[in-house]
Design a protein around this motif. Structure first.
Motif, PDB file in Angstrom:
ATOM      1  N   GLY A 101      23.528  54.074  35.334  1.00 20.36           N
ATOM      2  CA  GLY A 101      24.516  54.612  35.150  1.00 20.36           C
ATOM      3  C   GLY A 101      25.673  53.932  35.778  1.00 20.36           C
ATOM      4  O   GLY A 101      26.900  53.604  34.956  1.00 20.36           O
ATOM      5  N   VAL A 102      25.371  53.337  36.694  1.00 13.99           N
ATOM      6  CA  VAL A 102      26.603  52.326  37.620  1.00 13.99           C
ATOM      7  C   VAL A 102      26.726  51.379  36.455  1.00 13.99           C
ATOM      8  O   VAL A 102      27.703  50.489  35.962  1.00 13.99           O
ATOM      9  CB  VAL A 102      25.783  50.993  38.470  1.00 13.99           C
ATOM     10  N   ILE A 104      26.723  51.794  33.643  1.00 11.54           N
ATOM     11  CA  ILE A 104      27.809  52.275  31.561  1.00 11.54           C
ATOM     12  C   ILE A 104      28.877  52.443  32.339  1.00 11.54           C
ATOM     13  O   ILE A 104      30.636  52.393  31.674  1.00 11.54           O
ATOM     14  CB  ILE A 104      26.913  53.542  31.440  1.00 11.54           C
ATOM     15  N   PHE A 105      29.050  53.482  33.806  1.00 14.60           N
ATOM     16  CA  PHE A 105      30.258  52.756  34.302  1.00 14.60           C
ATOM     17  C   PHE A 105      30.919  52.270  34.511  1.00 14.60           C
ATOM     18  O   PHE A 105      32.493  51.885  33.909  1.00 14.60           O
ATOM     19  CB  PHE A 105      30.465  53.532  35.835  1.00 14.60           C
ATOM     20  N   LEU A 106      30.128  50.576  35.384  1.00 17.09           N
ATOM     21  CA  LEU A 106      31.134  49.451  34.985  1.00 17.09           C
ATOM     22  C   LEU A 106      31.993  48.599  33.754  1.00 17.09           C
ATOM     23  O   LEU A 106      33.053  48.301  33.523  1.00 17.09           O
ATOM     24  CB  LEU A 106      29.649  48.550  35.863  1.00 17.09           C
ATOM     25  N   TYR A 108      32.293  51.007  31.050  1.00 11.10           N
ATOM     26  CA  TYR A 108      32.972  51.767  30.630  1.00 11.10           C
ATOM     27  C   TYR A 108      34.531  50.854  31.344  1.00 11.10           C
ATOM     28  O   TYR A 108      35.784  51.013  30.485  1.00 11.10           O
ATOM     29  CB  TYR A 108      32.796  53.010  30.676  1.00 11.10           C
ATOM     30  N   TYR A 109      34.575  50.943  32.489  1.00 12.01           N
ATOM     31  CA  TYR A 109      35.839  50.727  33.300  1.00 12.01           C
ATOM     32  C   TYR A 109      36.634  49.568  33.338  1.00 12.01           C
ATOM     33  O   TYR A 109      37.949  49.829  31.980  1.00 12.01           O
ATOM     34  CB  TYR A 109      35.221  50.528  34.783  1.00 12.01           C
ATOM     35  N   LYS A 113      38.995  51.142  30.442  1.00  6.48           N
ATOM     36  CA  LYS A 113      40.613  50.901  31.870  1.00  6.48           C
ATOM     37  C   LYS A 113      41.337  50.093  32.803  1.00  6.48           C
ATOM     38  O   LYS A 113      41.812  50.022  32.827  1.00  6.48           O
ATOM     39  CB  LYS A 113      39.957  51.779  33.448  1.00  6.48           C
TER      40      LYS A 113
END
Length: 124
Positions: A101-102, A104-106, A108-109, A113
């Motif tokens: 999950g980390v 994926i978030f990393l 994505y960000y 972003k």
């Protein structure tokens, strides 16, 4: 309020220093948190930290414009990915899902972003 920021900054710095010797404490995020908190507590400290070459080279574009060069993005993602491999290998299956999950978030960000700039854009 300034004293509160100062106190939290000193505590975060102390924990960051302990993190050098204790592998369970993350040194870099705690030292970065302490710089942020100490910068909030003192305009003089904030002026000093933002005038250092380390800030100018590594953080200025991101802090001011939420942007990074493609090379810096690739370097930081590679470094973070390698560092996250260690817990991914040694932790229990449930924690491995958290690490995924980390990841994926990393990604994505960093991809969606943080704006990617060229070296000419950073000169403006």
């Amino acid at each position: 309020m300034r004293f509160f920021y100062f106190l939290l900054g000193v505590i975060a710095f102390g924990l960051g220093v302990l993190g050098i010797f204790l592998p369970v404490l993350p040194t870099t995020p705690l030292v970065m948190l302490s710089a942020f908190l100490l910068g909030k507590s003192s305009s003089r400290f904030n002026q000093w930290i933002t005038s250092t070459w380390v800030y100018e080279k590594y953080a200025k574009d991101f802090v001011e414009h939420r942007s990074m060069s493609l090379g810096r993005k690739i370097f930081l993602l590679s470094l973070a990915s390698v560092m996250l491999l260690f817990p991914l290998i040694i932790l229990a299956p449930l924690w491995k899902l958290v690490i995924v999950g980390v990841y994926i978030f990393l990604y994505y960000y960093f991809i969606y972003k943080i704006k990617t700039i060229t070296s000419q854009d950073s000169m403006k």
